[in-house]
Design a protein around this motif. Structure first.
Motif, PDB file in Angstrom:
ATOM      1  N   LYS A  46       0.553  -1.368   0.133  1.00  0.00           N
ATOM      2  CA  LYS A  46       0.239  -0.428  -0.172  1.00  0.00           C
ATOM      3  C   LYS A  46       0.841   1.458   0.110  1.00  0.00           C
ATOM      4  N   VAL A  47       2.093   1.235  -0.922  1.00  0.00           N
ATOM      5  CA  VAL A  47       3.162   2.792  -0.175  1.00  0.00           C
ATOM      6  C   VAL A  47       1.761   3.613  -0.884  1.00  0.00           C
ATOM      7  N   ASP A  48       1.894   3.600  -2.988  1.00  0.00           N
ATOM      8  CA  ASP A  48       1.501   3.706  -3.678  1.00  0.00           C
ATOM      9  C   ASP A  48      -0.222   4.862  -3.376  1.00  0.00           C
ATOM     10  N   GLN A  49      -0.361   3.828  -2.094  1.00  0.00           N
ATOM     11  CA  GLN A  49      -2.036   4.371  -1.437  1.00  0.00           C
ATOM     12  C   GLN A  49      -2.302   4.988  -0.090  1.00  0.00           C
ATOM     13  N   GLY A  50      -0.717   6.050   0.007  1.00  0.00           N
ATOM     14  CA  GLY A  50      -0.825   6.283   1.147  1.00  0.00           C
ATOM     15  C   GLY A  50       0.295   6.255   2.263  1.00  0.00           C
ATOM     16  N   GLY A  51       1.013   4.987   2.133  1.00  0.00           N
ATOM     17  CA  GLY A  51       2.128   4.286   2.607  1.00  0.00           C
ATOM     18  C   GLY A  51       3.726   5.232   1.825  1.00  0.00           C
ATOM     19  N   TRP A  52       4.022   5.998   1.445  1.00  0.00           N
ATOM     20  CA  TRP A  52       4.075   6.663   0.928  1.00  0.00           C
ATOM     21  C   TRP A  52       5.198   8.127   1.631  1.00  0.00           C
ATOM     22  N   VAL A  53       3.499   8.159   2.334  1.00  0.00           N
ATOM     23  CA  VAL A  53       3.827   9.882   3.247  1.00  0.00           C
ATOM     24  C   VAL A  53       5.232   9.644   4.011  1.00  0.00           C
ATOM     25  N   PRO A  54       4.843   8.241   5.012  1.00  0.00           N
ATOM     26  CA  PRO A  54       5.796   8.710   6.193  1.00  0.00           C
ATOM     27  C   PRO A  54       7.319   7.544   5.999  1.00  0.00           C
ATOM     28  N   LEU A  55       7.272   7.501   4.812  1.00  0.00           N
ATOM     29  CA  LEU A  55       8.641   7.290   4.254  1.00  0.00           C
ATOM     30  C   LEU A  55       9.051   8.595   3.690  1.00  0.00           C
ATOM     31  N   VAL A  56       8.615   9.085   2.360  1.00  0.00           N
ATOM     32  CA  VAL A  56       9.353  10.856   2.349  1.00  0.00           C
ATOM     33  C   VAL A  56       9.182  11.584   3.394  1.00  0.00           C
ATOM     34  N   ILE A  57       8.403  11.913   5.137  1.00  0.00           N
ATOM     35  CA  ILE A  57       8.609  12.451   6.104  1.00  0.00           C
ATOM     36  C   ILE A  57      10.050  12.325   7.109  1.00  0.00           C
ATOM     37  N   ALA A  58      10.059  10.614   7.286  1.00  0.00           N
ATOM     38  CA  ALA A  58      10.467  10.180   7.774  1.00  0.00           C
ATOM     39  C   ALA A  58      12.683  10.484   7.106  1.00  0.00           C
ATOM     40  N   GLY A  59      12.168   9.398   5.623  1.00  0.00           N
ATOM     41  CA  GLY A  59      13.315   9.974   4.686  1.00  0.00           C
ATOM     42  C   GLY A  59      14.207  12.166   4.601  1.00  0.00           C
ATOM     43  N   THR A  60      13.130  12.554   5.009  1.00  0.00           N
ATOM     44  CA  THR A  60      13.423  13.958   5.040  1.00  0.00           C
ATOM     45  C   THR A  60      14.496  13.901   6.865  1.00  0.00           C
ATOM     46  N   PHE A  61      13.522  13.593   7.927  1.00  0.00           N
ATOM     47  CA  PHE A  61      14.353  14.319   8.519  1.00  0.00           C
ATOM     48  C   PHE A  61      15.885  13.229   8.902  1.00  0.00           C
ATOM     49  N   LEU A  62      15.555  11.485   8.186  1.00  0.00           N
ATOM     50  CA  LEU A  62      16.596  10.640   8.518  1.00  0.00           C
ATOM     51  C   LEU A  62      18.247  12.029   7.840  1.00  0.00           C
ATOM     52  N   VAL A  63      17.642  12.383   6.879  1.00  0.00           N
ATOM     53  CA  VAL A  63      18.457  12.870   5.862  1.00  0.00           C
ATOM     54  C   VAL A  63      19.319  14.568   6.577  1.00  0.00           C
ATOM     55  N   ILE A  64      18.250  15.277   7.255  1.00  0.00           N
ATOM     56  CA  ILE A  64      18.393  16.435   7.890  1.00  0.00           C
ATOM     57  C   ILE A  64      19.930  15.622   9.444  1.00  0.00           C
ATOM     58  N   MET A  65      19.058  14.184   9.920  1.00  0.00           N
ATOM     59  CA  MET A  65      19.512  14.333  11.419  1.00  0.00           C
ATOM     60  C   MET A  65      20.833  13.579  11.134  1.00  0.00           C
ATOM     61  N   TYR A  66      21.204  12.675   9.745  1.00  0.00           N
ATOM     62  CA  TYR A  66      22.245  12.364   9.973  1.00  0.00           C
ATOM     63  C   TYR A  66      23.406  12.907   9.629  1.00  0.00           C
ATOM     64  N   ILE A  67      22.996  13.990   8.318  1.00  0.00           N
ATOM     65  CA  ILE A  67      23.505  14.772   8.133  1.00  0.00           C
ATOM     66  C   ILE A  67      25.141  16.211   8.685  1.00  0.00           C
ATOM     67  N   TRP A  68      23.638  16.806  10.093  1.00  0.00           N
ATOM     68  CA  TRP A  68      24.102  17.245  10.972  1.00  0.00           C
ATOM     69  C   TRP A  68      24.836  16.173  12.371  1.00  0.00           C
ATOM     70  N   HIS A  69      24.741  15.228  11.905  1.00  0.00           N
ATOM     71  CA  HIS A  69      25.360  14.151  12.899  1.00  0.00           C
ATOM     72  C   HIS A  69      27.057  14.209  12.546  1.00  0.00           C
ATOM     73  N   TYR A  70      27.012  13.577  11.147  1.00  0.00           N
ATOM     74  CA  TYR A  70      28.287  13.876  10.363  1.00  0.00           C
ATOM     75  C   TYR A  70      29.135  15.166  10.699  1.00  0.00           C
ATOM     76  N   GLY A  71      28.252  15.348  10.395  1.00  0.00           N
ATOM     77  CA  GLY A  71      29.504  17.568  10.993  1.00  0.00           C
ATOM     78  C   GLY A  71      29.967  17.154  12.185  1.00  0.00           C
ATOM     79  N   THR A  72      28.670  17.024  13.164  1.00  0.00           N
ATOM     80  CA  THR A  72      29.751  16.909  14.697  1.00  0.00           C
ATOM     81  C   THR A  72      30.491  15.772  14.697  1.00  0.00           C
ATOM     82  N   VAL A  73      30.264  15.259  14.110  1.00  0.00           N
ATOM     83  CA  VAL A  73      31.420  13.969  14.675  1.00  0.00           C
ATOM     84  C   VAL A  73      33.009  14.878  14.143  1.00  0.00           C
ATOM     85  N   LYS A  74      32.124  15.562  12.538  1.00  0.00           N
ATOM     86  CA  LYS A  74      33.505  16.240  11.494  1.00  0.00           C
ATOM     87  C   LYS A  74      34.189  16.984  13.191  1.00  0.00           C
ATOM     88  N   ARG A  75      33.706  18.357  13.543  1.00  0.00           N
ATOM     89  CA  ARG A  75      33.494  18.840  14.043  1.00  0.00           C
ATOM     90  C   ARG A  75      34.926  18.519  15.562  1.00  0.00           C
TER      91      ARG A  75
END
Length: 751
Positions: free
Chosen positions: A492-521
């Motif tokens: 049912k991904v094409d029937q609404g199930g894509w919504v949390p995947l898009v939302i979670a994917g966006t937050f995941l990118v933000i969180m991982y990039i921020w953590h990566y930058g924090t580790v490098k600093r």
């Protein structure tokens, strides 16, 4: 062991040995603060009261599922009455296996000193194995009263699991990504729970007025959501006393109505306790298989149950679920099934149509109130888990407001609140029906459950030291249910199930990039730190003019001189008379008691007037507006000077008394200190320097990608991370540093 490691490293050279002697660890200071942690015991009466209160905080989301489960299971109607029996049987055994057995009696025991959620499991693992991707911890941190962990034999299975996790960096990163995925799905729950709960509750208007346009129902739901999110900044402390009675009345009503419907319509639905109906249901083919996503909504809110563990003992939650929530839910679902068996055309609004006419509108009001309480529990869990992610360097710095003087866990994050409101309204108005929202909701829930299951494997082996056969049984039963549901929601991904995947994917990118930058600093500061021996080789004046005042130099490092300091003294001809290197670090513990928060150490001879101050926080600690961080730092240095002078004035044979009740947490000598004169001179000097002015020196490190970096890395660092740095809060704001006392030292770092 510590002395042996020092002896082994002695071959590194005299300069290294000198460095260690000049900037030693804080074992003595940390050891002085160590206390015995004792688990609280609750009386029977208090346990019952806490079990009652937990209804309003923990079980709201799980309790409102009867509003929409059968509609999402059969969105296109019922072809065979036997399917209703199969669906009811699946609901019964799903509630038994997942919320009751897995979470209430097993996963809740994996709490971090009473704290639940994905990051609580992660912090528990970080204390038992070196899997933290920011290695800024020291053995003195393990002596905190809240830093509870167990030791084990080096030849045991737990030791082998620990060694396996610590061997490669990719395993640590994989564990972190798993935790971040679970966190992002919980954020998705925070968007979808209010949407589906409030929309389902508001749908009761249309049942009584069938001619009403569906847009009116959506408008009512949107108005309720706007009001709900707009009142978040007041906190729940003033109205939380209403939550438990509302949810208790809700459970008693749905349980009683369910029992009435079983007696009134079809008591044969009780045969659904026979699991053979599950087998017959699966024989229905792909249509019945895809409907599993709707059945799975009966166990939504189970993760919120764990994330909102907070202020309640596990036993209180077990009592509330076993004796109130579980039986009432079973009666509610069985009653709806009995009604649907006789009224198959009413499956889309079976909950409201099965309510007796005399109590319809009171039940509508209670349902709306219960939906709001359920939404509040999920939003609170979202705020809590984002605060944990922020503390562990996995989320951009945002404003966190402490809304209650009584309860530490009640917080409000304005930026996240408005983002959730916009997304929640967009989901409600965009989909316009419960079915697609239910598909999205099911996808988010089942992924969070899978993440918890996978995290429980190292918890059971490493922390609990369970037998591997028990671990296999737990994982096997959990995955049998969850992977079955997961395979269904994927259809049912094409029937609404894509919504949390898009939302979670966006937050995941933000969180991982921020953590990566924090580790490098952190790595930049670690590799760029300056030799303490070189600093002290400059002499008491550090080769510069020492001007009156105190300079607090902020650094990520708990030892060594940060690169920012050498950069500062290279470009300016003067430095303050008193210099304190301040390291603010977060530990994988839920709180650090105030009396154990600061560790102070002198660097070099007394005439250098250089100190190191480590401020330690847990992921539940909140920086309040009334916290004067500057004053706390200065007071800790004064206390340290007094203690140091007292210790120098006495031999080991003389007696000292530990004053545990003192607000200064000091060591009081049995008689007057003979070294009081020198102590008084330095304290007077420190007070004069404070009166002359205090400057907070912060590093403003700009992280850039190297020219030879790939396109993805350049976009992540030069654009995404740079953008997040610009919009997030500065450390100076978090610690309430006055703008006129702030000095930023800029430097560019290429990764």
């Amino acid at each position: 062991m510590a002395r042996e490691s020092v002896d082994e490293e002695s071959s590194k050279g005299n300069m290294w040995v000198l460095d260690q002697k000049l900037d030693q660890s804080m074992d003595e200071e940390a050891g002085r603060l160590r206390n015995m942690y004792r688990e609280k015991k609750f009386s029977v009466l208090l346990l019952l009261r806490l079990a009652f209160q937990s209804l309003g905080v923990v079980f709201g989301d799980l309790g409102t599922s009867p509003l929409y489960v059968f509609y999402n299971t059969f969105p296109h109607g019922i072809n065979d009455p036997e399917d209703v029996m199969g669906a009811l049987s699946l609901i019964i055994y799903s509630l038994t296996l997942i919320p009751l057995l897995k979470y209430v009696f097993i996963v809740l025991r994996a709490n971090d000193a009473g704290q639940g959620g994905t990051f609580a499991l992660y912090s528990l693992l970080c204390r038992h194995a070196k899997v933290n991707t920011i290695p800024n911890q020291h053995r003195t941190d393990e002596e905190l009263t809240t830093y509870s962990r167990q030791t084990f034999d080096e030849k045991s299975l737990a030791a082998k699991v620990k060694q396996w996790l610590e061997t490669h960096a990719y395993k640590k990163n994989a564990l972190l990504i798993l935790v971040l995925v679970g966190t992002c799905m919980v954020i998705g729950d925070g968007i979808l729970t209010p949407a589906i709960s409030v929309l389902s509750a508001a749908g009761g208007i249309k049942v009584d007025h069938p001619t009403l346009n569906n847009d009116v129902v959506i408008l009512v739901a949107v108005v309720i959501l706007i009001a709900f999110f707009s009142l978040q900044h007041y906190g729940t402390d003033k109205v939380s006393w209403l939550f438990a009675p509302i949810v208790l009345i809700w459970f008693l009503f749905i349980g009683s109505i369910g029992a009435l419907n079983i007696w009134k319509y079809d008591h044969s639905v009780l045969k659904a306790f026979n699991p053979v109906y599950i087998y017959r249901y699966f024989k229905g083919g792909k249509i019945n298989w895809t409907s599993l996503g709707g059945i799975m909504l009966s166990i939504t809110g189970t993760e919120a149950l764990f994330a909102d563990l907070g202020h309640f003992p596990v036993l209180a939650i077990q009592i509330a679920f076993t004796f109130v929530v579980f039986p009432c839910l079973l009666l509610a679902y069985a009653g709806q099934a009995a009604y649907i068996m006789k009224n198959q055309g009413h499956v889309s609004d079976a909950f409201y149509r099965s309510i007796p006419d005399g109590i319809y509108w009171p039940m509508f009001i209670i349902a709306t109130a219960a939906a709001i309480v359920a939404s509040q529990a999920t939003i609170s869990a979202t705020f809590s888990i984002i605060k944990q992610a922020l503390a562990l360097g996995c989320f951009p710095r945002v404003k966190v407001v402490h809304t209650s003087k009584k309860f530490r866990g009640q917080i409000y994050i304005p930026d996240i609140n408005w983002i959730l409101m916009i997304l929640c309204i967009a989901v409600t108005a965009g989909f316009k029906n419960q079915s697609q929202i239910g598909n999205a909701y099911g996808t988010a829930v089942v992924i969070v459950m899978l993440v918890t299951t996978f995290l429980m494997i190292p918890i059971m082996l490493l922390v609990w030291r369970s037998h591997w056969i028990l671990v296999i049984i737990f994982i096997g039963l959990s995955l049998l249910v969850e992977l079955t549901y997961f395979s269904s929601v994927l259809l049912k991904v094409d029937q609404g199930g894509w919504v949390p995947l898009v939302i979670a994917g966006t937050f995941l990118v933000i969180m991982y990039i921020w953590h990566y930058g924090t580790v490098k600093r952190y790595e930049f500061e670690l590799h760029g730190r300056v030799s303490m021996a070189w600093i002290l080789g400059l002499g008491p004046s550090l080769g510069l003019v020492r001007v009156p005042g105190i300079g607090f130099v902020y650094t990520e490092l708990a030892s060594g001189v940060p690169h920012i300091f050498s950069h500062f003294i290279t470009n300016l001809p003067a430095i303050h008379s008193v210099v304190a290197f301040v390291c603010v670090k977060y530990l994988p513990v839920y709180i650090v008691p105030m009396e154990e928060r600061f560790l102070v150490k002198r660097i070099g001879p007394k005439n250098f007037h250089m100190f190191r101050c480590v401020a330690r926080y847990g992921y539940k600690d909140v920086h309040k507006k009334d916290d004067d961080f500057e004053k706390m730092l200065f007071d800790c240095i004064l206390v340290f000077v007094r203690l140091e002078s007292m210790m120098e004035g006495y031999s080991d044979s003389e007696e000292f008394t530990y004053n545990a009740s003192s607000s200064q947490d000091s060591i009081v000598p049995a008689r007057t200190c003979s070294n009081g004169g020198m102590e008084g001179e330095e304290i007077e000097f420190l007070n004069r320097c404070r009166d002359a002015g205090v400057v907070h020196i912060l590093g403003n490190t700009i992280v850039r990608a190297r020219r030879d970096s790939g396109l993805i890395k350049r976009i992540a660092i030069d654009y995404v991370y740079a953008f997040l740095r610009r919009i997030c809060r500065e450390n100076s704001v978090i610690f309430n540093v006055p703008h006129e006392s702030l000095l930023n030292v800029g430097q560019v770092f290429f990764v």
